[in-house]
Design a protein around this motif. Structure first.
Motif, PDB file in Angstrom:
ATOM      1  N   ARG A 269      -8.476 -26.522 -85.090  1.00 21.99           N
ATOM      2  CA  ARG A 269      -8.916 -27.194 -83.870  1.00 21.99           C
ATOM      3  C   ARG A 269      -9.478 -28.581 -84.167  1.00 21.99           C
ATOM      4  NH1 ARG A 269     -10.767 -22.580 -79.534  1.00 21.99           N
ATOM      5  NH2 ARG A 269      -9.122 -21.110 -80.084  1.00 21.99           N
ATOM      6  N   LEU A 270     -10.072 -28.742 -85.346  1.00 19.80           N
ATOM      7  CA  LEU A 270     -10.497 -30.078 -85.747  1.00 19.80           C
ATOM      8  C   LEU A 270      -9.277 -30.971 -85.945  1.00 19.80           C
ATOM      9  CD1 LEU A 270     -12.478 -32.227 -86.694  1.00 19.80           C
ATOM     10  CD2 LEU A 270     -12.473 -31.143 -88.957  1.00 19.80           C
TER      11      LEU A 270
ATOM     12  N   LEU B 260     -19.062 -27.920 -84.920  1.00 19.21           N
ATOM     13  CA  LEU B 260     -19.445 -29.285 -84.556  1.00 19.21           C
ATOM     14  C   LEU B 260     -20.871 -29.301 -84.025  1.00 19.21           C
ATOM     15  CD1 LEU B 260     -19.002 -32.280 -83.978  1.00 19.21           C
ATOM     16  CD2 LEU B 260     -17.902 -31.621 -81.811  1.00 19.21           C
TER      17      LEU B 260
ATOM     18  N   TRP C  21     -11.135 -22.977 -86.755  1.00 22.17           N
ATOM     19  CA  TRP C  21     -11.889 -24.186 -86.421  1.00 22.17           C
ATOM     20  C   TRP C  21     -11.282 -25.395 -87.128  1.00 22.17           C
ATOM     21  CZ3 TRP C  21     -14.253 -24.442 -82.228  1.00 22.17           C
ATOM     22  CH2 TRP C  21     -15.098 -23.452 -81.758  1.00 22.17           C
ATOM     23  N   ARG C  22     -10.795 -25.206 -88.339  1.00 22.42           N
ATOM     24  CA  ARG C  22     -10.149 -26.308 -89.058  1.00 22.42           C
ATOM     25  C   ARG C  22      -8.918 -26.786 -88.286  1.00 22.42           C
ATOM     26  NH1 ARG C  22      -8.990 -23.696 -93.493  1.00 22.42           N
ATOM     27  NH2 ARG C  22     -11.115 -23.973 -94.229  1.00 22.42           N
TER      28      ARG C  22
ATOM     29  N   LEU D 255     -13.207 -27.410 -80.004  1.00 21.61           N
ATOM     30  CA  LEU D 255     -14.283 -27.958 -80.827  1.00 21.61           C
ATOM     31  C   LEU D 255     -15.191 -28.872 -80.008  1.00 21.61           C
ATOM     32  CD1 LEU D 255     -15.035 -27.838 -83.912  1.00 21.61           C
ATOM     33  CD2 LEU D 255     -13.959 -30.082 -84.085  1.00 21.61           C
ATOM     34  N   THR D 256     -14.602 -29.589 -79.031  1.00 18.46           N
ATOM     35  CA  THR D 256     -15.378 -30.558 -78.253  1.00 18.46           C
ATOM     36  C   THR D 256     -15.600 -30.110 -76.806  1.00 18.46           C
ATOM     37  OG1 THR D 256     -13.328 -31.773 -77.733  1.00 18.46           O
ATOM     38  CG2 THR D 256     -14.582 -32.488 -79.666  1.00 18.46           C
TER      39      THR D 256
ATOM     40  N   SER E 194      -8.172 -32.044 -82.593  1.00 16.79           N
ATOM     41  CA  SER E 194      -9.040 -33.044 -81.966  1.00 16.79           C
ATOM     42  C   SER E 194      -8.809 -34.429 -82.563  1.00 16.79           C
ATOM     43  CB  SER E 194     -10.513 -32.642 -82.130  1.00 16.79           C
ATOM     44  OG  SER E 194     -10.784 -31.436 -81.456  1.00 16.79           O
TER      45      SER E 194
ATOM     46  N   ASN F 230     -19.838 -22.693 -82.808  1.00 17.77           N
ATOM     47  CA  ASN F 230     -19.108 -23.951 -82.891  1.00 17.77           C
ATOM     48  C   ASN F 230     -19.656 -24.812 -84.030  1.00 17.77           C
ATOM     49  OD1 ASN F 230     -18.338 -26.734 -82.421  1.00 17.77           O
ATOM     50  ND2 ASN F 230     -17.705 -26.124 -80.370  1.00 17.77           N
TER      51      ASN F 230
ATOM     52  N   LEU G 243     -17.539 -33.351 -90.164  1.00 19.24           N
ATOM     53  CA  LEU G 243     -16.975 -32.015 -90.320  1.00 19.24           C
ATOM     54  C   LEU G 243     -16.202 -31.855 -91.623  1.00 19.24           C
ATOM     55  CD1 LEU G 243     -16.056 -31.690 -86.612  1.00 19.24           C
ATOM     56  CD2 LEU G 243     -17.444 -30.031 -87.817  1.00 19.24           C
TER      57      LEU G 243
ATOM     58  N   TYR H  87     -18.961 -31.128 -75.898  1.00 20.77           N
ATOM     59  CA  TYR H  87     -19.321 -32.368 -76.571  1.00 20.77           C
ATOM     60  C   TYR H  87     -20.364 -33.184 -75.802  1.00 20.77           C
ATOM     61  CZ  TYR H  87     -18.947 -36.870 -78.857  1.00 20.77           C
ATOM     62  OH  TYR H  87     -19.247 -38.041 -79.503  1.00 20.77           O
TER      63      TYR H  87
END
Length: 395
Positions: free
Chosen positions: A86-87, A232, A83-84, A164-165, A90, A230, A136, A168
């Motif tokens: 993917r952040l 976020l 996830w980090r 991640l989004t 993004s 997720n 985040l 959204y």
């Protein structure tokens, strides 16, 4: 903003990341939910440490948390690392988008209205990157800053179609402008309970948490667990239900006007959530829950997007429920599995539910609004299926 790198955003976290690091499950004492939690790796009941974190006495795994939201994955360090990444992706994408718009703004022949629109988009992209980085910050972005090409080439443990989004827009539907859709969804799910008064309720695939919040506020449940994988969505939910709220930009698919190309929304619940509400990060396919401990399981818009055959998932839900427990499935049943045999019709779904230890389900179809943002022309009405089934036997 186009000149600001991802590293610049990260270095300024210390000045902006206050609320995210202080946010916690307000009104959600962890001790109330401990009896429902099990290790997703070895299925032993979890214990709570004095620092409010959770650990497994069976395999010895200790689970981290993000801003007070427990991360109950079978491999929490690996999943959070992905996830980090993917952040990072993004935020880097927002930087590149802003740089592209900034380059277009250098064109002296732009019409005034076009310049107005591009200026708004450029400013919103830059500000959105800052806001996402702050929200985040518990993911510790400083741990990795690989380039965009590296992220595109990564082989991940997470589903490749789940960024991640990815969901959204649902955040804004849940906590900004979706009152009509939220209310109709709540009414259908409550109706499918069949008069059941849940002692404890679990929403698997809770997303940004609005349905779980509404169910907890309206029903006399002792505890409600909102589980999603997720971070976020979970961290937005944590801010929203606490009453603190968070501001993020909405970028509508089909903006209605120049000003609708980027709209700053305040995401917050109508009122702070009452006690007994718990946000958890975890995998719906390996839910960190004690077998046979749940009164009601709700799966909103989730059964048809899972990579698992619905037959296996139905048995999994059966295993979570107490005898006489209730399963409510809500959504479009638009199965997307690659195998044609697994893209089930409604008739097949109902037969599978009954083959999985449930009594004959109650089922209804209703047309409700779907993602009707006031800033977009892209909203529509969706025909949703609500299924309520009571567990008769274990399978």
């Amino acid at each position: 903003f186009a000149q600001k790198s991802l590293g610049h955003i990260v270095r300024n976290w210390g000045q902006t990341a206050i609320s995210a690091s202080q946010c916690h499950n307000r009104g959600m004492p962890a001790s109330d939910v401990t009896a429902l939690l099990a290790c997703p790796r070895c299925e032993v009941a979890l214990r709570q440490y004095p620092d409010a974190s959770f650990g497994c006495s069976g395999c010895g795994l200790k689970f981290p948390s993000l801003a007070g939201v427990p991360c109950l994955f079978a491999e929490p360090a690996a999943i959070l690392a992905e996830w980090r990444q993917r952040l990072n992706f993004s935020l880097e994408k927002l930087v590149q988008d802003a740089a592209g718009v900034q380059a277009e703004l250098q064109n002296p022949r732009l019409r005034p209205l076009t310049r107005e629109r591009l200026t708004l988009q450029n400013q919103a992209c830059g500000d959105q990157a800052r806001r996402l980085a702050e929200l985040l910050s518990p993911l510790s972005l400083q741990g990795g800053q690989a380039g965009l090409a590296t992220h595109l080439a990564l082989q991940t443990r997470l589903p490749t179609d789940q960024g991640l989004t990815t969901y959204y827009p649902n955040i804004h539907r849940d906590w900004a402008w979706g009152d009509t859709e939220n209310a109709e969804s709540l009414q259908l799910v409550v109706g499918a309970l069949g008069g059941t008064a849940p002692g404890n309720l679990v929403v698997l695939g809770a997303g940004a948490g609005r349905l779980a919040y509404d169910l907890h506020q309206q029903l006399p449940a002792d505890s409600t667990v909102a589980l999603d994988f997720n971070p976020l969505l979970a961290l937005v939910a944590a801010r929203a239900v606490s009453g603190e709220g968070v501001e993020l930009w909405e970028f509508p698919v089909a903006p209605r006007s120049i000003g609708d190309h980027a709209v700053l929304r305040t995401l917050v619940a109508p009122e702070p959530v009452r006690d007994g509400f718990h946000l958890i990060l975890g995998d719906v396919l390996r839910p960190p829950l004690v077998a046979g401990s749940i009164d009601v399981v709700v799966t909103p818009w989730v059964v048809d997007i899972l990579p698992e055959d619905f037959r296996h998932f139905a048995a999994r839900v059966n295993g979570l429920l107490k005898p006489g427990g209730r399963w409510i499935s809500f959504g479009s049943l638009a199965f997307s599995q690659p195998e044609a045999a697994c893209r089930y019709s409604l008739e097949e779904v109902l037969a599978i539910v009954m083959d999985s230890g449930f009594a004959e389900p109650d089922v209804r179809e209703d047309e409700i609004p779907y993602m009707c943002s006031p800033a977009s022309r892209h909203g529509r009405r969706e025909l949703v299926v609500t299924i309520g089934a009571t567990k008769e036997q274990s399978v």
